[in-house]
Scaffold this active site. Structure first.
Site, PDB file in Angstrom:
ATOM      1  N   TYR A 193      -2.107  22.700  43.475  1.00  0.00           N
ATOM      2  CA  TYR A 193      -1.485  23.727  42.630  1.00  0.00           C
ATOM      3  C   TYR A 193      -1.353  24.992  43.462  1.00  0.00           C
ATOM      4  CZ  TYR A 193      -1.008  26.856  38.485  1.00  0.00           C
ATOM      5  OH  TYR A 193      -0.588  27.780  37.552  1.00  0.00           O
ATOM      6  N   LYS A 248       2.015  21.024  42.314  1.00  0.00           N
ATOM      7  CA  LYS A 248       2.661  21.925  41.364  1.00  0.00           C
ATOM      8  C   LYS A 248       3.046  23.163  42.153  1.00  0.00           C
ATOM      9  CE  LYS A 248       1.870  24.745  37.233  1.00  0.00           C
ATOM     10  NZ  LYS A 248       0.884  25.196  36.213  1.00  0.00           N
TER      11      LYS A 248
END
Length: 299
Positions: free
Chosen positions: A134, A163
């Site tokens: 992320y 992400k």
């Protein structure tokens, strides 16, 4: 699990009388299942995770696993700025999820070598769980370089996806050029442009309100109906922007209550409810133009 193309809804944490509202949590997840969302993320930024106690985090994860294991893919955010604590979270939740999401360490701003060591240590010690990196430098203060992403992906079989929430399309292009990691947009508004360069979907805030529209948006691209996706994205874009007129998830909770998808818009300090009448009016106007779905499903 595999990080297949699609929508990954980050579930907010609902509160009632200052306590975690498990009934509302379950209703929210049922809403996702009923609208064909295949993946949810718990304990993300939208979940106000920094304000949750360890016991509350466990309650959310274990309750969700007990109720929905096998019905929807469950990804749990375990990231902290402390590698040891992140690993403790991993060991605690490894039996109660399908995959982990691990953010770049925040506040202490490690070097790229430190970032690599952080993720590689975690990947080696929890090799049975798929990992979504992320990258969100606006909150962590540091970005994972494309080279480090590629090195991690090529070195560890369980590092499967990222992400990408840097807001920098060039960064995603660099990652795509270096490796085949699954890229998921970390911003609803960038789903279309990132999919155009090879991203596979979105880790979504908006899908809490419009899950069917978000899944359709991604499916249109996969079906090569680009013109229709562009038009739909144009219609949804004002809503994407409205969700960040105040700090996430403040506008989201406000809208979920307005649309009958939640009963309490409470957030935890240091976040507060929307104070500006002008912002509320903007959100109300934009939301009134976006059709939504609100149905239930028997499980």
């Amino acid at each position: 699990m595999n990080f297949n193309p699609g929508v990954y809804t980050v579930i907010p944490t609902f509160f009632k009388n200052s306590e975690v509202d498990l009934e509302q949590l379950e209703k929210s997840i049922i809403h996702q299942i009923n609208n064909n969302v295949k993946n949810i993320v718990l304990l993300g930024t939208t979940s106000e995770t920094p304000t949750l106690s360890n016991n509350e985090q466990e309650l959310i994860v274990k309750t969700t696993w007990e109720k929905f294991n096998g019905k929807i893919n469950i990804i749990v955010g375990i990231g902290t700025n402390n590698t040891k604590t992140t690993l403790e979270n991993a060991f605690k939740f490894r039996e109660f999820c399908d995959a982990f999401m691990v953010t770049t360490p925040y506040y202490n701003k490690p070097s790229q070598e430190g970032i690599y060591a952080h993720f590689s240590t975690i990947a080696q010690l929890i090799e049975d769980k798929p990992i979504m990196l992320y990258n969100i430098p606006s909150r962590t203060g540091v970005s994972i370089s494309a080279d480090i992403v590629a090195n991690l992906y090529n070195s560890f079989n369980n590092i499967k996806a990222i992400k990408e929430a840097s807001g920098n399309i060039q960064h995603s292009l660099d990652i795509k050029n270096l490796c085949d990691i699954v890229i998921l947009s970390g911003d609803d508004a960038l789903t279309l442009p990132l999919m155009s360069i090879g991203a596979q979907g979105v880790v979504s805030v908006a899908s809490n309100i419009i899950p069917m529209q978000m899944t359709t948006l991604v499916e249109l691209f996969k079906s090569n109906k680009i013109d229709l996706m562009i038009e739909m994205n144009k219609q949804l874009y004002p809503l994407f922007k409205s969700l960040f007129l105040d700090t996430n998830p403040v506008p989201l909770k406000y809208l979920m209550v307005k649309h009958g998808l939640a009963t309490d818009e409470s957030v935890r300090l240091p976040l507060v409810k929307i104070q500006s009448a002008d912002i509320k009016n903007q959100i109300d106007y934009i939301a009134s133009t976006i059709p939504h779905t609100s149905t239930s499903v028997d499980l």
